[in-house]
Design a protein around this motif. Structure first.
Motif, PDB file in Angstrom:
ATOM      1  N   LEU A  79     -39.876 -47.336-171.674  1.00 51.08           N
ATOM      2  CA  LEU A  79     -40.250 -46.810-170.366  1.00 51.08           C
ATOM      3  C   LEU A  79     -41.312 -47.712-169.756  1.00 51.08           C
ATOM      4  N   THR A  80     -41.073 -48.157-168.522  1.00 49.72           N
ATOM      5  CA  THR A  80     -42.058 -49.014-167.882  1.00 49.72           C
ATOM      6  C   THR A  80     -42.093 -48.761-166.385  1.00 49.72           C
ATOM      7  N   GLY A  81     -43.106 -49.336-165.744  1.00 51.51           N
ATOM      8  CA  GLY A  81     -43.293 -49.209-164.309  1.00 51.51           C
ATOM      9  C   GLY A  81     -44.643 -49.784-163.944  1.00 51.51           C
ATOM     10  N   GLY A  82     -44.805 -50.172-162.710  1.00 45.03           N
ATOM     11  CA  GLY A  82     -46.075 -50.722-162.276  1.00 45.03           C
ATOM     12  C   GLY A  82     -47.167 -49.674-162.229  1.00 45.03           C
ATOM     13  N   ILE A  83     -48.407 -50.128-162.137  1.00 39.01           N
ATOM     14  CA  ILE A  83     -49.534 -49.223-162.026  1.00 39.01           C
ATOM     15  C   ILE A  83     -49.313 -48.293-160.824  1.00 39.01           C
ATOM     16  N   GLY A  84     -49.554 -47.008-161.029  1.00 37.78           N
ATOM     17  CA  GLY A  84     -49.394 -46.046-159.952  1.00 37.78           C
ATOM     18  C   GLY A  84     -47.964 -45.638-159.660  1.00 37.78           C
ATOM     19  N   SER A  85     -47.022 -46.061-160.489  1.00 35.90           N
ATOM     20  CA  SER A  85     -45.610 -45.739-160.237  1.00 35.90           C
ATOM     21  C   SER A  85     -45.259 -44.305-160.618  1.00 35.90           C
ATOM     22  N   GLY A  86     -46.059 -43.699-161.481  1.00 38.08           N
ATOM     23  CA  GLY A  86     -45.733 -42.367-161.993  1.00 38.08           C
ATOM     24  C   GLY A  86     -45.106 -42.411-163.370  1.00 38.08           C
ATOM     25  N   LYS A  87     -45.237 -43.547-164.027  1.00 40.32           N
ATOM     26  CA  LYS A  87     -44.652 -43.721-165.364  1.00 40.32           C
ATOM     27  C   LYS A  87     -45.181 -42.690-166.360  1.00 40.32           C
ATOM     28  N   TRP A 108     -61.751 -46.707-158.574  1.00 38.78           N
ATOM     29  CA  TRP A 108     -60.758 -47.646-158.043  1.00 38.78           C
ATOM     30  C   TRP A 108     -60.800 -47.670-156.526  1.00 38.78           C
ATOM     31  N   THR A 109     -60.424 -48.812-155.961  1.00 42.37           N
ATOM     32  CA  THR A 109     -60.201 -48.953-154.533  1.00 42.37           C
ATOM     33  C   THR A 109     -58.779 -49.444-154.327  1.00 42.37           C
ATOM     34  N   GLU A 110     -58.292 -49.344-153.096  1.00 45.46           N
ATOM     35  CA  GLU A 110     -56.945 -49.838-152.821  1.00 45.46           C
ATOM     36  C   GLU A 110     -56.874 -51.347-153.025  1.00 45.46           C
ATOM     37  N   ILE A 148     -33.606 -48.929-171.388  1.00 40.21           N
ATOM     38  CA  ILE A 148     -34.852 -49.171-170.662  1.00 40.21           C
ATOM     39  C   ILE A 148     -34.814 -48.379-169.353  1.00 40.21           C
ATOM     40  N   VAL A 149     -35.873 -47.612-169.127  1.00 41.76           N
ATOM     41  CA  VAL A 149     -36.043 -46.848-167.893  1.00 41.76           C
ATOM     42  C   VAL A 149     -37.201 -47.455-167.114  1.00 41.76           C
ATOM     43  N   VAL A 150     -36.973 -47.743-165.853  1.00 39.15           N
ATOM     44  CA  VAL A 150     -38.018 -48.250-164.969  1.00 39.15           C
ATOM     45  C   VAL A 150     -38.336 -47.185-163.921  1.00 39.15           C
ATOM     46  N   VAL A 151     -39.618 -46.837-163.810  1.00 41.17           N
ATOM     47  CA  VAL A 151     -40.073 -45.940-162.748  1.00 41.17           C
ATOM     48  C   VAL A 151     -40.557 -46.824-161.605  1.00 41.17           C
ATOM     49  N   ASP A 152     -39.988 -46.623-160.431  1.00 41.95           N
ATOM     50  CA  ASP A 152     -40.213 -47.550-159.328  1.00 41.95           C
ATOM     51  C   ASP A 152     -40.655 -46.820-158.071  1.00 41.95           C
ATOM     52  N   CYS A 153     -41.517 -47.472-157.298  1.00 38.81           N
ATOM     53  CA  CYS A 153     -41.900 -46.990-155.976  1.00 38.81           C
ATOM     54  C   CYS A 153     -42.454 -48.173-155.198  1.00 38.81           C
ATOM     55  N   SER A 154     -42.730 -47.989-153.913  1.00 34.78           N
ATOM     56  CA  SER A 154     -43.233 -49.085-153.100  1.00 34.78           C
ATOM     57  C   SER A 154     -44.654 -49.457-153.526  1.00 34.78           C
ATOM     58  N   GLU A 155     -45.032 -50.698-153.228  1.00 29.21           N
ATOM     59  CA  GLU A 155     -46.384 -51.136-153.552  1.00 29.21           C
ATOM     60  C   GLU A 155     -47.428 -50.359-152.757  1.00 29.21           C
ATOM     61  N   ASP A 156     -47.098 -49.969-151.539  1.00 28.07           N
ATOM     62  CA  ASP A 156     -48.032 -49.155-150.758  1.00 28.07           C
ATOM     63  C   ASP A 156     -48.290 -47.819-151.449  1.00 28.07           C
ATOM     64  N   THR A 157     -47.238 -47.221-151.978  1.00 28.86           N
ATOM     65  CA  THR A 157     -47.399 -45.959-152.697  1.00 28.86           C
ATOM     66  C   THR A 157     -48.218 -46.167-153.963  1.00 28.86           C
ATOM     67  N   GLN A 158     -47.935 -47.241-154.694  1.00 20.94           N
ATOM     68  CA  GLN A 158     -48.713 -47.551-155.894  1.00 20.94           C
ATOM     69  C   GLN A 158     -50.207 -47.648-155.565  1.00 20.94           C
ATOM     70  N   ALA A 159     -50.532 -48.474-154.562  1.00 22.45           N
ATOM     71  CA  ALA A 159     -51.931 -48.717-154.220  1.00 22.45           C
ATOM     72  C   ALA A 159     -52.624 -47.431-153.777  1.00 22.45           C
ATOM     73  N   ALA A 160     -51.929 -46.610-152.991  1.00 23.72           N
ATOM     74  CA  ALA A 160     -52.527 -45.364-152.517  1.00 23.72           C
ATOM     75  C   ALA A 160     -52.813 -44.411-153.673  1.00 23.72           C
ATOM     76  N   ARG A 161     -51.893 -44.332-154.638  1.00 22.15           N
ATOM     77  CA  ARG A 161     -52.107 -43.445-155.784  1.00 22.15           C
ATOM     78  C   ARG A 161     -53.278 -43.916-156.642  1.00 22.15           C
ATOM     79  N   VAL A 162     -53.312 -45.220-156.912  1.00 21.34           N
ATOM     80  CA  VAL A 162     -54.367 -45.748-157.778  1.00 21.34           C
ATOM     81  C   VAL A 162     -55.731 -45.608-157.115  1.00 21.34           C
TER      82      VAL A 162
END
Length: 210
Positions: free
Chosen positions: A8-16, A149-151, A129-143
Motif C-alpha cells: 500500500l502506498t501513496g503520497g503524503i496527505g493522500s489518505g494512505k 506543517w505549512t502548505e 500493489i494499491v496506490v491511494v491517489d489524489c491531487s497535489e493541491d488536496t495533498q498539500a491542503a491536508r498536510v
C-alpha cells in the motif's frame, strides 16, 4: 495457497493511513514501514548510533531521538543527506518488515510503504500493489492541517516524492481519494477486497489467525 501480501502506498496527505486502517478493520495484518522507521529513530533505537555517526550529535535531540525537524531541514538543503539517511534506515526497516510479516503466519498482510514506488524490492515481495491517489493541491491542503506543517513545507515534500504517474504505473489498483466521502472510500476498499480476499470482504470480520 500463500497468504495475500498487499503493498500500500501513496503520497503524503493522500489518505494512505486511512485506507490502511480500513484494511486492518477487515482483518489484514498491518506492517507499517513509517511506524518502524519511527521506532528505529526513538531513544535507544537501532538507527540512532549510525545516524549520529553519519550526521553528528546535532541531529539527535535531548531525549536521544532523531530530531526530525532538523533532519527535514538538512534534507531540503542537502540532497545527499536524504540518501545517506535512507542508506542507514532502509536495511533496518527491511529486516523488521520481513520479521513482522512472518509473525503474521497465514493472515493476509498489508505493507504500508510510503516509498514503495521508489524502491525496486517491493514488487517481488508483494502480490498486489494499491496506490491511494489524489491531487497535489488536496495533498498539500491536508498536510497543512497537521501541527507544525505549512502548505509550502508540504509541497516541498511532495516534490521530493515519486510523481503521481510513477506510483499509478506500478499499481494493480488505484483508490482515488479526492472529493469523496468516508463512506465512499470505505466502499472502494470493500470492493477491492471482494476481488482479492473474498472471504474477509464478504463479512467484514477478521479472518482467523494462527
Amino acid at each position: 495457497m500463500a497468504a495475500l501480501r498487499i503493498g500500500l502506498t501513496g503520497g503524503i496527505g493522500s489518505g494512505k493511513s486511512t485506507v490502511a486502517a480500513l484494511l486492518v478493520a477487515r482483518g489484514l495484518h498491518l506492517v507499517d514501514a513509517d511506524a518502524i522507521a519511527r521506532e528505529l529513530t526513538q531513544p535507544g533505537g537501532a538507527a540512532i548510533a549510525p545516524i549520529a555517526a553519519a550526521f553528528g550529535a546535532q541531529l539527535i535531540d535531548v531525549q536521544g531521538a532523531l530530531d526530525r525537524e532538523a533532519m527535514r531541514t538538512l534534507a531540503f538543503a542537502d540532497g545527499g543527506a536524504k540518501a545517506r539517511l535512507e542508506s542507514i534506515l532502509h536495511p533496518l526497516i527491511a529486516d523488521l518488515t520481513r520479521a513482522r510479516a512472518a509473525a503474521a503466519g497465514d493472515a493476509a498482510v498489508v505493507f504500508d510503504v510510503p516509498l514503495l514506488a521508489e524502491s525496486r524490492q517491493w514488487r517481488a515481495r508483494v502480490g498486489r500493489i494499491v496506490v491511494v491517489d489524489c491531487s497535489e493541491d488536496t495533498q498539500a491542503a491536508r498536510v497543512a492541517l497537521r501541527p507544525g506543517w505549512t502548505e509550502a513545507a508540504a509541497r516541498r515534500v511532495i516534490a521530493q516524492q515519486a510523481p503521481r504517474a510513477r506510483r499509478r504505473a506500478i499499481a494493480d489498483a488505484v483508490i482515488h481519494n479526492d472529493g469523496i466521502s468516508p463512506a465512499a472510500l470505505e466502499s472502494e476498499v470493500q470492493s477491492l477486497l471482494a476481488l482479492w480476499l473474498p472471504a474477509a470482504a464478504a463479512t467484514g470480520d477478521a479472518p482467523e489467525r494462527t
